[in-house]
Design an enzyme around this catalytic site. Structure first.
Site, short mmCIF file in Angstrom:
data_model
loop_
_atom_site.label_atom_id
_atom_site.label_comp_id
_atom_site.label_asym_id
_atom_site.label_seq_id
_atom_site.Cartn_x
_atom_site.Cartn_y
_atom_site.Cartn_z
N THR A 13 0.74 -1.15 0.00
CA THR A 13 -0.04 0.12 -0.11
C THR A 13 0.84 1.26 -0.05
OG1 THR A 13 -1.78 -1.24 1.13
CG2 THR A 13 -1.80 1.23 1.23
N VAL A 33 15.38 19.58 -4.09
CA VAL A 33 16.74 19.23 -3.65
C VAL A 33 17.89 19.39 -4.43
CG1 VAL A 33 15.52 17.69 -2.31
CG2 VAL A 33 16.31 16.84 -4.26
N LYS A 105 6.03 2.28 13.01
CA LYS A 105 5.75 2.62 14.19
C LYS A 105 6.17 1.32 15.17
CE LYS A 105 1.91 1.56 12.32
NZ LYS A 105 1.11 1.90 11.14
N GLU A 129 8.06 10.41 9.95
CA GLU A 129 6.93 11.12 10.06
C GLU A 129 5.93 10.14 9.93
OE1 GLU A 129 4.50 13.38 11.12
OE2 GLU A 129 6.31 14.71 10.97
N GLY A 134 -0.39 9.01 9.79
CA GLY A 134 -0.01 8.85 8.39
C GLY A 134 0.30 10.30 7.65
N ILE A 136 -0.28 13.49 8.44
CA ILE A 136 -0.36 14.64 9.41
C ILE A 136 1.06 14.94 9.77
CG2 ILE A 136 -1.17 15.96 11.59
CD1 ILE A 136 -3.40 13.79 11.61
N GLU A 190 -3.47 -3.01 9.56
CA GLU A 190 -1.98 -3.67 9.63
C GLU A 190 -2.46 -4.96 8.79
OE1 GLU A 190 0.72 -1.95 10.57
OE2 GLU A 190 -0.78 -0.48 10.48
N LYS A 205 2.15 4.24 18.37
CA LYS A 205 2.24 5.64 18.13
C LYS A 205 2.17 6.70 19.37
CE LYS A 205 -0.17 4.46 13.96
NZ LYS A 205 -1.52 4.25 13.25
N GLY A 302 -3.67 4.82 4.57
CA GLY A 302 -3.68 4.80 2.96
C GLY A 302 -2.67 5.25 2.19
#
Ligand SMILES: NC(=O)C1=CN([C@@H]2O[C@H](COP(=O)(O)OP(=O)(O)OC[C@H]3O[C@@H](n4cnc5c(N)ncnc54)[C@H](OP(=O)(O)O)[C@@H]3O)[C@@H](O)[C@H]2O)C=CC1
Ligand SMILES: N[C@@H](CC=O)C(=O)O
Ligand code: NA
Length: 428
Positions: A13, A33, A105, A129, A134, A136, A190, A205, A302
């Protein structure tokens, strides 16, 4: 411009989303970059599997070591999941001077301190991150945005699968198992969804957020956890009737550097902004001593939202590469860990009891609360047409967890109570 070469572990995914963003946004990314970004090698479990995207078969392998040992690769993006084996790959990649971006995580909550220490030793970046909420940018926010403040509360809906399930149960009266299946099909859950529904994913998390927010080493074992598998449509309906929404909430609180941290289905006052976060959306409410209330909202799971965070981390690694400052931004928790005891953790409680439908029962029950000094906000007794028992609904004022544990043990002994049907934390 020499391209930056990326090794991708996993093309499920999230991995598929990463390839889509790196390819689709290449021009914009490379101009940020100063080099093209090339996905050089990809490790998967099954090289024969049909994929949703076209990838050159020559770069795919079923041996992650081939990716880790490739001297051309500068950055490893780990989106395959797993703990023990994955930790070995990451430590070896760091040993070889490769930077890491991960969505894992499970790994960061359990072995983050070891991995970050290795990264610092090798002057490498490890960015994660995507591992919490996900899409945010909450990790960056806690590390950078709130570096000047003292965080006293972090409250989050940090699991997309369970929020999707609870929202559909609440809004459409859908059945728990049907919605879980849908969340799996949508790629939110998961590989073993037990960790979603039993709260473990959210606990991992919250351990990561707690570590960053409170600047102390919060471990998974510090988080008290319960999941949503016992939450019924009836419980959700009771919550609504009382003016609450049922959410799986992670709550971390700190007072004078002593903290508590938990994940549990919680009745949150419907007027709180977090109560209206539905579906796969996540939200993290952060209260800082100076800044006051803040809240961050976005898709928690997602392919594309999660990949957005991964590729943003990749951009950060490459910018650091250009500046020669990799490995300098790791947050090392420096405060001694002090966990609150149950005597010092306070919250309101909701209880639904099935009891004898006789005079005097209510008095016997309220007497138990009085004995342990737990005061009551509301008590309602009602008949239930489907049930010969009477139902008693109790909401307490703030009570210590220790006192409530005593109350619960005592109630379990009372003959007039046939069943303690539900017990939830109440917020707001
Ligand atoms: N899905 C989501 O919304 C989110 C996921 N995450 C995290 O991202 C990670 C990936 O999740 P997701 O993409 O959903 O998982 P998937 O199961 O969809 O994908 C896992 C990928 O890793 C490959 N893989 C698994 N084990 C191995 C192995 N031993 N060797 C080589 N390849 C392997 C699989 O290969 P194959 O394709 O051949 O089976 C697959 O391509 C996990 O850590 C998850 O917790 C984080 C935030 C959100
Ligand atoms: N299974 C997780 C995926 C993202 O971390 C979730 O549902 O939130
Ligand atoms: Na995030």
């Amino acid at each position: 411009m020499k391209p930056v070469k990326v090794g991708l572990l996993g093309l499920g995914t999230v991995g598929t989303g990463v390839v889509r963003i790196v390819e689709g946004n290449q021009e914009d990314l490379s101009s940020q970059v100063g080099s093209p970004i090339v996905i050089e090698r990809i490790a998967v479990k099954n090289t024969e599997k049909a994929r949703d995207i076209e990838v050159d078969a020559a770069i795919i392998t079923d041996d992650p070591w081939e990716v880790i040992r490739d001297p051309e690769i500068d950055v490893i993006v780990e989106v395959m999941g797993g703990i023990a084996g994955t930790k070995e790959y990451i430590l070896e990649a760091l040993e070889r001077g490769k930077h890491i971006v991960t969505a894992n995580k499970d790994l960061m909550a359990l072995h983050g301190s070891e991995i970050l220490a290795k990264a610092q030793e090798k002057q490498c970046d490890v960015f994660y991150e995507a591992s919490v909420a996900g899409g945010i940018p909450i990790i960056r926010t806690l590390i950078e945005g709130f570096s000047s403040d003292k965080i006293v509360k972090i409250m989050g809906i940090v699991n997309g699968t369970t929020n999707y399930i609870l929202s559909k149960m609440s809004q459409e009266g859908a059945s728990y198992l049907d919605v879980l299946k849908e969340a799996q099909e949508l790629g939110y859950a998961e590989s073993d969804p037990t960790s979603d529904v039993e709260g473990l994913d959210a606990a991992r998390k919250m351990a990561i957020l707690g570590t960053l927010g409170f600047r102390t080493n919060v471990e998974l074992s510090d988080v008290s956890v319960s999941g949503i598998s016992g939450v019924s449509k009836e419980d959700i309906a009771f919550a609504k009737r009382l003016g609450y929404e049922m959410k799986l909430l992670g709550i971390a609180e700190s007072h004078e550097d002593e903290f508590s941290i938990s994940v549990q289905p919680t009745m949150i006052r419907a007027s709180h902004p977090i109560a209206s976060v539905n579906g796969v959306y996540n939200a993290v409410y952060v209260y800082g001593q100076a800044v006051g209330e803040t809240m961050f909202y976005g898709a928690g799971a997602g392919a594309m939202p999660t990949a957005t965070s991964i590729v943003a981390d990749l951009v950060a690694v490459i910018k650091n590469l250009k500046l020669g400052v990799n490995g300098l931004k790791q947050i090392v928790p420096y405060k001694q860990k002090k966990l609150k005891s149950d005597e010092d953790i306070f919250y309101k409680n909701f209880l639904l009891l099935h009891v004898d439908d006789k005079a005097g029962v209510l008095a016997k029950i309220t007497q138990v609360f009085a004995e342990y000094d737990v005061s009551l906000d509301s008590v309602v007794q009602q008949a239930n047409s489907h049930n010969p028992d009477a139902e008693i609904i109790i909401v307490t004022h703030n009570a210590s967890k220790a006192s409530m544990n005593k109350v619960m043990r005592h109630l379990e002994q009372l003959k007039v109570i046939h069943r303690i049907k539900s017990h939830y934390r109440v917020e707001g």
